[in-house]
Design an enzyme around this catalytic site. Structure first.
Site, PDB file in Angstrom:
ATOM      1  CB  SER A 118      -0.876   0.037   1.261  1.00  0.00           C
ATOM      2  OG  SER A 118      -1.742  -1.047   1.289  1.00  0.00           O
ATOM      3  CG  HIS A 137      -5.627  -1.344   4.250  1.00  0.00           C
ATOM      4  ND1 HIS A 137      -6.347  -2.235   3.491  1.00  0.00           N
ATOM      5  CD2 HIS A 137      -4.964  -0.574   3.364  1.00  0.00           C
ATOM      6  CE1 HIS A 137      -6.119  -2.004   2.197  1.00  0.00           C
ATOM      7  NE2 HIS A 137      -5.275  -0.985   2.089  1.00  0.00           N
TER       8      HIS A 137
END
Lengths: 461, 461, 461, 461
Positions: free
Chosen positions: D299, D387
Site C-alpha cells: 500500500s 485497512h
C-alpha cells in the site's frame, strides 16, 4: 505457445507425470516416430488420448530440425502399406464390387491419416495439428513427399472444418479482449494499430464484424469480415475508416459494405470459408435490417499495379495506347512517390484517374489465366477470382480509393465494389464456373476495353 | 421432428421458397436421387448448402418406402466408379508409390462419402444424417449393399465425432428442461418415470449426471453416466435409487458409483464414447473431490440368467453340480415368480444367493466367446466386455442386488462392481486386449470355479 | 429450505464454525434478539455480514413460537427511540428547517429498519427476509404492532424491488428445470399438473411465458404472465389450453392473449409488478411481432357468482328482474351441478347465457365499492380493479368460457377480455384514477343495465 | 454519454415520440421541476416509468446551469412538508407510540426521496442518478441545502447498493473489452497506460483482478482490487508491475498481495465496499488456492511526505532528532530531485532509508487525528485508516518501494504491507473501533518511536 499450456492443464496429473518422465529424450524425430508407432498400434481408445497428447506436446517442444525430421518421417514411413495394396488389388480384380473396392480404398489410405485422427483426440489436438501443418506448408513446394502429407492434412481439415460445424459470431466491443487481440493480429487487409483503432471498427453502431469459429478451437477465429453500414456506395477506404465521421443510425442505412476479409489460420490453407461467411452475413443483415438494399464489397485490386507495369514495359502490349502510356508515365517512373502523385487534384489528375479506371476494368475482366480447372479462363486478380467465384458481380471501379502506401504500390490507388445480389448469385456462379463468364455492371462493361484488341491478355496457367 | 423445424428456420427465405416449389414431387426416391446427383456435380460450395438442406428436408418428409429406396440407391449407384478404379490400379502398378497410392485411395472411395460430407454442410445436417443412418441400421443385416453404406456412415461419424470435438457437461436440476426430457427418454438401464423421478438423480448433492455433447448437435446428449457418491461399496440398486435416503454431504463421500450408462444416439452405433466418458468423469471427480478413494460401477449382468438356464437345461454341463441344480430349481422352474423367490429371507435363501454369486462369478470370468478380434477369448457378457475392455477390474459380485422384474429375469437379481483404478487401468487394458486376461479381485477369483472343470464354457464366436 | 443450504455454502468455513458453536442455544426468541442487538451495535461492516447470516440461519432453524416471539420483539423493542424523537421535536420546533426535519425523520425511524437493511447484506439475505415476512403476514391483522413491522418490510421491499432493478426474462422449454418447477408451483389461475402439462404452455411457438426476476433472488420468479398468440379473440379458456389444437405460426397471429398472471412471492404483498409486466411484454411482442394488432386478456371474474347469489337472495335487489330470477334459478339452486348445467346446449341454455352476460357486464361496471382512495368508487371485482387501474378497457364478456369446477363456482362460467391499447392506456388510467370512470366497449355498454335502476349496487367500503 | 443512448433504446417508440415533442423547451430547470412535480403527483405506476425516463433524459441533455438550478430546486422545494410535520408532531405528542412515530417519520421525509425512488424505475435510472449525484458533489461543501440533498442520495444509494445485491466477478483477459476499458479508466493507484499494459495485470496466471458489480449497472464496475500471487513478501511495487519477471505457477505461491484498490463511481461517495471486497476475495482465494498462507497489501502512504515536511519545518517538533534532520535534508530541500536521490545506493543511502522507515512507522502509528467518531483517535493517513478499520495489521514498512514521481513526492518512496489475518480481523477491528488501538507487528512496534516523546503528534480533528 498458449495451446501448449492449455493442453497440459487438461491432461490428468498421471498423464503429466508420465510425460515429464520421458520429456528429456522425447524431443527428437526418432522419439516422436516411436510415439507415433505406439499410438497407431494402440487398440484401447482411452489410453491413446494421453499418448496423443504426449506426442503433440513433445513435438511442440522439439527444435525445428527434429520437427521437420518427424514430418519427413510421417511423409515417408507412414504412407500406405504397399503389400496390403497389392493384396487388395488382387482381391478386387478377382471379384470387383463394392466390398473389395472399399477394402482397396482402405488399403491405399496412408497410415498417417489414422495417426492424425488419433492425434486429434487429445485436448487441444485440433489446434496442435493446425500448427503442425504450418510447419509443413513452407516445405511442400520443394519436397514431393511433404506435398502428399500436406494433402492429407487438407483432406482431414476439410472434413473436420465442415461448414456444418462452424458457428458465426458477431464480434463487438463487448467481446473478450483475447479474441479482439487476435482480430488485431490477423487483420490482413487494412492494418489495425491498437485496441483503440480496433474500437473504431467495432463499437460504432454502423460498424460490424463477424467471424466463423470452430468449436474445437474455442476462441480462435477462422476468418472474419468487417462491415460498414452506409447510405451510399463507398468510393474510398479512407471514408470508411475515418474515426471522425458522423455515425449513421443503422435504421438509416441502405447499404452494407464488406470492406475487409481476413483468413486467420495459415494451417487451414486450401479450406475455404469466405464464400459461406459473406453469404451468411448477408442473411443475418437482411433479417436484422430489412431495409438494406445493397450488399457489396470495397475490395483491393492487389495485382493491378504489377500488371500495369508489365504492360508498360512491354512495347508490344495492345493494352496501352500511346496517350495512355504518356499519362501513366509519371506514376510508373522508377522512384516516383506514387501515393503523392495519385493524391493530386486538377485536370491532369482527372485524366490520370480516368485512364486508371479504364485500365483497371480491363485488367479485371480481360486479363485471365488458364490455370483454372477444366480449361476455363479465370481472372488474374486473386480477389476478383474469389468474389466472382462466389457469384458476385463486378459493379464499380474507383480511382483515388486507397492512397495508403500499400494501396498506391499494389493498385495505383484503385479499389472496386463487387455486388452480392442474392437473386443472381447462383446464376453468376454457374456461368463463371462452367464457362468463365464474368458478371459485370454496364459501367464496367463500358470501361473495359473490348476483348478483340486484347487477345494476348490471357496468361498461360 | 424438431431438427426439421430448426433447419427450416436457418435457411434463408429464398432457400425456402425454392424448396417449397419443388416439395410436392420431391418426396420420391427418384427425386432424392436427382437432388443427390445435382449436389455432387455442384462445384460452388455455397449454393450447395441450400441444395443439401433441400435434400435432407425432402428426405425427412418422404414416406418410408421412398426413403428406403433412396438409401438403396445410395448403396448401389453412389458406390465407387469402377472404371476410375481400374485406371488407378493400372497407374499404380506402372509406378507404385505414395502419389499413385493416394490416387488409388481416392478412386476407390464410394462417391456417397463425398455426398454425405456435402449434406453435412446444411444447418442441422449432422443430426439429419444421424437420423438417416437410423433408417439404415435395421436393413444392414439383410442387405449387403446397405451394410457397405452403413460402414461409410460409421467411418464419417467416427471422424466427425472425434473425442477431441466432444464436450463434457454436468447435467443437473438447473439444466434446460428440453435436455432433461431427453435424459428421461434415453435412459436405458434404470428407467426414469417422470421429471420428479429424474430430480432424485440430479438434484441431491450426492447424485451427479455427466454427458458428452457434440457442438453440431447442440442440446442432444450423445451418452451419459449417472453417479452416486457414497461412503460404502454399493450392494444393491434399490439403495442407490431410494428417494427417502439421507443425503450425504459430498465432502463425506469416499466412493463414486457409476450406476447407469446410456448411449443416446442409435445413429452412432459403432462409435464408442463410454470409455472416454468414464475416464473423464473420474478425472473431474478427483479434481473436485480429492478425498474420493474408489471409483466403481454398480452394473447389471444381462446375460447371466440366460446362461444359467442353458446350463441347467444341459445335463452334461460341468458348470453345475447336482446340489447346485437342486438349490436353483425353484427359481428356474417355468412360471416361477422369480423376483418374489429372490426376495425371501432365511437359510435356504442364503444358500441360494451364495450359489448364485459363485455361478455369476464363474459366468463372468469363465464363459467366453471367440468372436473377439485375433482369436483372443472375450467374456460372453456384454457389460463385462465393455468395462474389462476399458481396463476396469471385476471387484465384487452381489446377490439380491436388483429385484426389479427385469433384474430378476435377466440376472437372477445379481449385480457387480467393476473398479476403475487409474493406476492399473492401462495394464489391465493391455493384458485384456492382447491376451484376453480378465482382471479380478481375490474375492472374485475365489468365487469363480476353476477353469479346468469348465473347459466347455468357451462358446464358439 | 433451499436458501438455507445456499446461504450456508456462501459463508466461509470460519463463519460456519462460529455459527455451529452457538447453534444449540441460538434458536430461541431471546437468543435471536441478542444477535439482533449485536448486529445493530456493530460498527464494522464486514463482520456484520457473518453476524447477519448467523441471525437469519438461526431464525430459519428456530421453531414457530420462537420465530413469532422474535417478530413481536422486533415490532415492540426495535421501534423508534422515544427519547430521541422528543429531542428531535424540540430541536425542530426551535429551528424548523431541512436539517432539523431530516434529524427528526431519522429519529422517528424504527430501529428495525436499519436492522433489516443489515440483514439484507448476508448472502441470500433478501430471500430470507421475504420468508421472514411470510411469517408476519398471518399475524398482522390481529396484532397492531406486527402491522407496523409489516409496513416496514413493505417499505423496504418497495425500494429494493424497484422496477429499475427487475429484469424481464422469457421462460421456455429450454429454461432451467428448477425455474420451471417454480412456475408449476406458483401458477395461481389455471393450475398446471406436471412438467408435461407445463410444456404445452411453453414449447409451442404460439405460447409464451414471461417473468420478472430480481438479481438478488436469482432464479426465483416474482410474477409471470402466460401469453397465447391467436388469430381471433379468444372466447373460452378451454381452447387456449387445448393441447391438441393446431399450432399457429407466430407470423400468422394478430392477437396476443394474456390468459394467466400469477404473483409468486407472498412476502412481496403490497409491492405490485403486474402493471409493469404486462406493459413491458406488450412492448416486447410489438417489437418481435410487429403485425400483432390486439393485446388483450382472457380473465376470470372471481366475484361474479357470489354477487349474483347475493342479489338472488335479496328480494329487494333491483339488479334482477323476475324473468331473470327464473332463468337463473336452476344454477343457483342449492346442490345444483352448476358446471353440468352451464355446459348444456339448446334454447334455454342460450337464454341462460345471455342473461349471465348481461348481469356479468352489470356486475363489472356497476357494482362498486367506496373503499378506494379519496372517495372514488372502484369495481367490486378484484381482477377488474387490477386491469382497469392499469388503463385497460373492458372489451368483451363471454359465457360458457370457463366450465372448470372453479370457473363454474366462482363465475358461473363467465370470462372477460380486457384490452390493452397503448394509445389510450394513459387516458383511461387517469379517468379511472381521478374520477372512477370505467373504460368499456360499446358491446359492454349495451349489455350492462343502466345505472339509475341500480342505485344500491355501490357497496360501502 | 452511453447510458443516455441505452435508456433511449429501452423506451418504447411512443415514449420516445412523446419526449421528443417536448424536448426543445424541456431543458430548463423550470421544465425539469414541472416534470418532477408531475412524476410525484402521478398515481399510476406504469406511465410514471416513461415520465421518469423523460426527466432523466432532459436532465442529461440540459446545460450545466439549468442542471444546477434543478438540483437547487430539489434541495429547497422538494424538502419535507412543514405543515405535515407540525400536524404529525401534534398527533405524536397527543398519543406517543409506534404508529404516530411512523407517521412522523414519513411526514419528515423530504419529498425528493420519493422522487428519486420513482426516477430509479426508468431503464438505466440508477446510472443516471449516480451521474446526477456527481453534479451535486462539487456543490455540497458550499451550499447547505445541497449537502442535505447529497445526504438523501447517499442514504438511498446505501440501501440500493446493499452488499447483498453486489456480485463479485473475476476480470481477466477474456473479459469484455468495454469492461477492461473502464478498468484502465478507473485505476487510481498505479496508472495503466494501455490495453497491453493492462494485459500484464490480468493475463499472467499469477495476476488477478476482482471487481464488484451491481445488477442495475450491468458492466460498470463499482470497485476493483488487483492481486499478485508471490512466494515472498513484496517489498516494492516495481517488482510487482515488472512485465519481464518470470511467471509464478499459482500452485507455488504462498502469498496474495493486494497491490491496488480503486473506487470507480464518484457518485457512490460515502458508500463503502472496499472492506467487503477484500474479505470476499480472501475467501475466494483460500478456496481456490488452499496453500496460500498470507494475504497482505502493498500500500501507498500518501500522507507521509507532507507530514514529514511539516515536522521538518517545525523546529519544535519532537518527532525528528537533529541527526535525522540532517540525514533528511537533501531530499526535503526545495527543488531536490527526490526520486533520483532515493534511488541511490551506498552507506548514506542506507542511513537515509533506515531513517525513513523509522519515521514512516512513527507517522502511521503515532500521528493521529481526533476527527473520528466518539472521540477515538484515528491515524492521519487515509490508507491506514481504511485497512486498520477493516481489521488488518500494519506488518512491514519498506523503503525504496515506490520510486515513481508520485511515490517519491507523496511518500518519499515508502510503501507498507497491511496483513489480513482472518483469525484476528474481528478482534483488531473491535479494538480499533472501540479504543483506537492500532494492530501492528513487532517489527513496526520496534521501528516506531515511543508515544511519550511525541505527545504533540495527535492532530485536532
Amino acid at each position: 505457445m498458449s495451446f501448449f499450456t492449455e493442453m497440459m492443464q487438461q491432461i490428468s496429473d498421471r498423464g503429466r507425470a508420465l510425460m515429464s518422465a520421458r520429456r528429456g529424450e522425447a524431443r527428437t524425430a526418432k522419439a516422436l516416430q516411436a510415439l507415433a508407432e505406439a499410438l497407431l498400434s494402440n487398440r484401447g481408445e482411452a489410453s491413446s488420448v494421453a499418448r496423443a497428447a504426449e506426442l503433440l506436446i513433445c513435438y511442440a517442444a522439439a527444435p525445428r530440425e527434429e520437427r521437420e525430421g518427424f514430418l519427413r518421417c510421417l511423409a515417408v514411413d507412414f504412407g500406405p502399406d504397399q503389400a496390403r495394396i497389392d493384396a487388395a488389388i488382387t482381391a478386387y480384380q478377382a471379384n470387383p464390387g463394392a466390398t473389395t473396392a472399399m477394402a482397396l480404398h482402405r488399403a491405399a489410405e496412408p497410415r498417417r491419416q489414422d495417426l492424425l485422427r488419433r492425434l486429434n483426440r487429445a485436448p487441444g489436438g485440433t489446434l496442435a495439428l493446425l500448427r503442425m501443418r504450418e510447419d509443413v506448408l513452407p516445405l511442400r513446394r520443394a519436397e514431393a513427399a511433404l506435398a502428399d502429407l500436406d494433402a492429407d492434412f487438407e483432406h482431414l481439415f476439410a472434413s473436420w472444418f465442415n461448414r456444418g460445424f462452424l458457428t458465426l459470431r458477431r464480434i463487438d466491443w463487448a467481446s473478450p479482449a483475447h479474441v479482439l487481440e487476435k482480430i488485431i493480429q490477423y487483420e490482413a487487409v487494412h492494418r489495425i494499430e491498437s485496441f483503440e483503432d480496433l474500437k473504431l471498427r467495432l463499437a460504432p453502431s454502423d460498424r460490424l464484424l463477424y467471424a466463423f469459429f470452430h468449436p474445437a478451437l474455442a476462441d480462435e477465429p477462422l476468418i472474419f469480415v468487417e462491415v460498414a453500414l452506409t447510405d451510399a456506395i463507398p468510393q474510398s477506404i479512407d471514408r470508411i475508416l475515418d474515426g471522425r465521421r458522423t455515425e449513421l443510425a443503422p435504421a438509416d442505412a441502405d447499404t452494407a459494405v464488406f470492406y475487409s476479409i481476413s483468413n486467420c489460420q495459415k494451417g487451414l490453407a486450401g479450406v475455404s470459408f469466405g464464400n459461406f461467411l459473406i453469404k451468411q452475413v448477408v442473411e443475418e443483415l437482411r433479417r436484422d435490417l430489412p431495409q438494406l438494399r445493397r450488399f457489396l464489397t470495397l475490395s483491393p485490386v492487389p495485382g493491378f499495379a504489377a500488371w500495369l507495369e508489365a504492360q508498360a514495359r512491354d512495347e508490344e502490349s495492345g493494352a496501352l495506347e500511346p496517350t495512355e502510356r504518356e499519362v501513366l508515365a509519371p506514376i510508373l517512373a522508377e522512384g516516383a512517390d506514387r501515393a503523392a502523385l495519385l493524391a493530386r487534384d486538377g485536370t491532369d489528375a482527372d485524366k490520370l484517374h480516368e485512364t486508371l479506371r479504364r485500365l483497371c476494368a480491363t485488367y479485371l475482366v480481360r486479363a485471365t489465366t488458364m490455370r483454372g480447372e477444366r480449361g476455363v479462363p479465370r481472372p488474374l486478380d486473386p480477389v476478383a477470382r474469389f468474389h466472382l467465384g462466389n457469384g458476385a458481380r463486378l459493379e464499380h471501379v474507383h480511382a483515388r480509393a486507397d492512397l495508403s502506401a500499400r494501396g498506391a504500390a499494389q493498385a495505383a490507388g484503385m479499389m472496386v465494389n463487387y455486388l452480392y445480389d442474392l437473386d443472381s448469385i447462383e446464376r453468376h456462379h454457374e456461368a463463371y464456373a462452367e464457362r468463365g463468364e464474368i458478371a459485370m455492371s454496364n459501367e464496367v462493361r463500358r470501361l473495359a476495353k473490348p476483348q478483340k484488341a486484347l487477345r494476348d491478355l490471357a496468361v498461360p496457367g
